[in-house]
Write an enzyme that holds these catalytic residues in place. Structure first.
Site, PDB file in Angstrom:
ATOM      1  N   SER A   1       0.830  -1.130  -0.097  1.00 27.60           N
ATOM      2  CA  SER A   1      -0.103  -0.085  -0.193  1.00 27.60           C
ATOM      3  C   SER A   1       0.795   1.263   0.092  1.00 27.60           C
ATOM      4  CB  SER A   1      -0.997   0.170   1.328  1.00 27.60           C
ATOM      5  OG  SER A   1      -1.581   1.057   1.537  1.00 27.60           O
TER       6      SER A   1
ATOM      7  N   TYR B   1      -1.722   0.178  10.107  1.00 25.46           N
ATOM      8  CA  TYR B   1      -1.996  -0.511   8.742  1.00 25.46           C
ATOM      9  C   TYR B   1      -0.792  -0.262   7.848  1.00 25.46           C
ATOM     10  CZ  TYR B   1      -3.929  -0.786   3.974  1.00 25.46           C
ATOM     11  OH  TYR B   1      -4.150  -0.941   2.535  1.00 25.46           O
TER      12      TYR B   1
ATOM     13  N   LYS C   1     -17.374  -1.974   1.032  1.00 29.43           N
ATOM     14  CA  LYS C   1     -16.327  -1.496   2.063  1.00 29.43           C
ATOM     15  C   LYS C   1     -16.874  -0.265   2.922  1.00 29.43           C
ATOM     16  CE  LYS C   1     -12.005  -1.170   0.608  1.00 29.43           C
ATOM     17  NZ  LYS C   1     -10.789  -0.569   0.053  1.00 29.43           N
TER      18      LYS C   1
HETATM   19  N1  LIG Z   1      -8.378  -0.078  -2.287  1.00 28.82           N
HETATM   20  C1  LIG Z   1      -7.204   0.501  -2.201  1.00 28.82           C
HETATM   21  O1  LIG Z   1      -7.465   1.873  -2.391  1.00 28.82           O
HETATM   22  C2  LIG Z   1      -5.986  -0.072  -1.555  1.00 28.82           C
HETATM   23  C3  LIG Z   1      -4.906   0.693  -1.165  1.00 28.82           C
HETATM   24  C4  LIG Z   1      -3.764   0.290  -1.050  1.00 28.82           C
HETATM   25  C5  LIG Z   1      -3.619  -1.264  -0.576  1.00 28.82           C
HETATM   26  N2  LIG Z   1      -4.848  -1.927  -0.690  1.00 28.82           N
HETATM   27  C6  LIG Z   1      -4.719  -3.417  -0.337  1.00 28.82           C
HETATM   28  O2  LIG Z   1      -5.364  -4.026  -1.351  1.00 28.82           O
HETATM   29  C7  LIG Z   1      -5.901  -5.371  -0.750  1.00 28.82           C
HETATM   30  C8  LIG Z   1      -7.245  -5.504  -1.190  1.00 28.82           C
HETATM   31  O3  LIG Z   1      -8.209  -4.220  -0.731  1.00 28.82           O
HETATM   32  P1  LIG Z   1      -9.452  -3.972  -1.324  1.00 28.82           P
HETATM   33  O4  LIG Z   1      -9.818  -2.660  -1.413  1.00 28.82           O
HETATM   34  O5  LIG Z   1      -9.797  -5.183  -2.310  1.00 28.82           O
HETATM   35  O6  LIG Z   1     -10.184  -4.155   0.146  1.00 28.82           O
HETATM   36  P2  LIG Z   1     -11.483  -5.133   0.726  1.00 28.82           P
HETATM   37  O7  LIG Z   1     -11.720  -5.084   2.237  1.00 28.82           O
HETATM   38  O8  LIG Z   1     -12.603  -5.112  -0.112  1.00 28.82           O
HETATM   39  O9  LIG Z   1     -10.703  -6.663   0.456  1.00 28.82           O
HETATM   40  C9  LIG Z   1      -9.990  -7.377   1.465  1.00 28.82           C
HETATM   41  C10 LIG Z   1     -10.615  -8.758   1.365  1.00 28.82           C
HETATM   42  O10 LIG Z   1      -9.993  -9.575   2.293  1.00 28.82           O
HETATM   43  C11 LIG Z   1     -10.958 -10.424   3.483  1.00 28.82           C
HETATM   44  N3  LIG Z   1     -10.315 -10.517   4.499  1.00 28.82           N
HETATM   45  C12 LIG Z   1      -9.981  -9.644   5.501  1.00 28.82           C
HETATM   46  N4  LIG Z   1      -9.415 -10.185   6.740  1.00 28.82           N
HETATM   47  C13 LIG Z   1      -9.241 -11.586   6.162  1.00 28.82           C
HETATM   48  C14 LIG Z   1      -8.745 -12.796   6.909  1.00 28.82           C
HETATM   49  N5  LIG Z   1      -8.439 -12.663   8.123  1.00 28.82           N
HETATM   50  N6  LIG Z   1      -8.948 -13.883   6.431  1.00 28.82           N
HETATM   51  C15 LIG Z   1      -9.181 -14.110   5.052  1.00 28.82           C
HETATM   52  N7  LIG Z   1      -9.789 -12.782   4.434  1.00 28.82           N
HETATM   53  C16 LIG Z   1      -9.736 -11.655   4.905  1.00 28.82           C
HETATM   54  C17 LIG Z   1     -11.998  -9.336   3.500  1.00 28.82           C
HETATM   55  O11 LIG Z   1     -13.348 -10.213   3.618  1.00 28.82           O
HETATM   56  C18 LIG Z   1     -12.045  -8.689   1.870  1.00 28.82           C
HETATM   57  O12 LIG Z   1     -12.904  -9.406   1.166  1.00 28.82           O
HETATM   58  C19 LIG Z   1      -5.477  -4.957   0.613  1.00 28.82           C
HETATM   59  O13 LIG Z   1      -4.642  -5.842   0.997  1.00 28.82           O
HETATM   60  C20 LIG Z   1      -5.268  -3.577   0.756  1.00 28.82           C
HETATM   61  O14 LIG Z   1      -4.549  -3.423   2.006  1.00 28.82           O
HETATM   62  C21 LIG Z   1      -6.048  -1.667  -1.290  1.00 28.82           C
END
Ligand SMILES: NC(=O)c1ccc[n+]([C@@H]2O[C@H](COP(=O)([O-])OP(=O)(O)OC[C@H]3O[C@@H](n4cnc5c(N)ncnc54)[C@H](O)[C@@H]3O)[C@@H](O)[C@H]2O)c1
Length: 306
Positions: free
Chosen positions: A117, A140, A179
């Site tokens: 991230s 985070y 989300k």
């Molecule tokens: N969306 C953004 O802007 C962004 C920016 C930087 C990094 N990220 C990273 O990208 C990845 C995906 O993010 P996203 O935006 O799709 O978020 P999201 O919250 O929609 O997806 C995360 C998924 O992980 C699952 N999850 C959480 N904890 C878990 C656990 N302990 N065991 C199994 N599953 C679990 C959740 O149910 C969810 O489906 C993450 O690692 C996030 O940190 C996202």
């Protein structure tokens, strides 16, 4: 090709699952999720299997290692709510579980493409570079920084395994609605403005972000699958835009003049300005974003309206 997508019921993971099935119709795609922030509705239309489990549980990884063989793992599962302050929970879920996964990857000889991230950078001077300073403002961002360290140490010891980390900046697009309050500012502001409510921004809306459209993020993941490389890359547009500018673009697209209410930011760990240097992703992966903020919002509005 057998593919595991952790966090596959989430925003980015579900888009990857569906794109893989479109681009690689013979691939066997498995989603692993605990549905804590993801939603089954993101997987309507997905034809693969779903495994329900918590990535923090070592016995889950032992079971997967014994019973499955994957060629590629897209690792997107994480606590994604950046305001969660439980440090041990954040570190266990995001960083420690990554070690379990990498152990399996060695057994499977699987390529791993994981989510880091822009949170690792905190408020360092932009443009943020992969090898530049990293000063996360919250746990985070710290958990993602430790994931990157785990990855770099792993690569020194396992030259035969390909491992790619993506430092996503602010992603917006289809699939983020579940989300809730952690969905993007583009989504939050669209909801308010389209329903005739006041747009609400932290004072004075001049905080800047490198907003990247989901289709560009999926493009980066597909490039990572195809290329025989390892490393950590910024995934963004390379441009920073303010929250006020999102309101301006939405006003034009929705043909309305919204009222904007500014209020004090309650967080002392807020990133004021993010902007990525994307030259490494461009040179090594051949990644170039296709969507400016204007183009991405225009494309997204079609989905939001539908
Ligand atoms: N969306 C953004 O802007 C962004 C920016 C930087 C990094 N990220 C990273 O990208 C990845 C995906 O993010 P996203 O935006 O799709 O978020 P999201 O919250 O929609 O997806 C995360 C998924 O992980 C699952 N999850 C959480 N904890 C878990 C656990 N302990 N065991 C199994 N599953 C679990 C959740 O149910 C969810 O489906 C993450 O690692 C996030 O940190 C996202």
């Amino acid at each position: 090709m057998r593919v595991l997508i952790t966090g596959g019921a989430g925003f980015i993971g579900s888009n990857i699952a569906k794109q893989l099935e479109r681009s690689y119709p013979n691939a066997k795609v498995y989603v692993l999720d605990d549905f804590s922030s993801g939603h089954f509705k993101n997987l309507i239309g997905f034809r693969g299997e779903v495994i329900t489990g918590n990535i923090s549980d070592p016995s889950l990884w032992e079971w997967l290692a014994q019973n499955y063989q994957f060629d590629v793992v897209f690792h997107k599962a994480a606590i994604t709510d950046t305001t969660i302050m439980d440090q041990a929970l954040m570190m266990k879920t995001n960083a420690d579980s990554f070690r379990h996964l990498l152990k399996c990857a060695v057994k499977w000889k699987a390529k791993v493409i994981y989510a880091s991230s822009a949170g690792v950078y905190g408020n360092v001077e932009p443009p943020m570079r992969e090898e530049g300073p990293q000063e996360p403002e919250n746990v985070y961002g710290f958990s993602k920084l430790i994931m990157d360290r785990i990855a770099l140490n792993f690569l020194e010891e396992h030259k035969d395994i390909k491992l790619i980390g993506f430092r996503y900046f602010n992603v917006y697009g289809e699939g983020e609605s579940y989300k809730g309050k952690t969905a993007s500012m583009v989504y939050q502001l669209y909801k308010k403005i389209a329903s005739g409510e006041k747009a609400r921004l932290f004072k004075w809306g001049e905080q800047r972000r490198d907003f990247v459209y989901i289709k560009d993020v999926i493009k980066a993941n597909m490039l990572a699958l195809e290329k025989d490389v390892s490393g950590i890359f910024n995934i963004a547009t390379g441009e920073s835009r303010s929250f006020n500018e999102i309101v301006d673009i939405l006003s034009i697209e929705l043909n309305t003049k919204p009222e904007v209410e500014y209020f004090d930011c309650p967080y002392d760990f807020y990133q004021q300005h993010t902007q990525a240097d994307i030259s490494k992703a461009r040179e090594v992966l051949g990644y170039t974003p296709d969507f400016s903020l204007e183009d991405g919002i225009r494309d997204y509005i079609k989905v939001l309206r539908a």
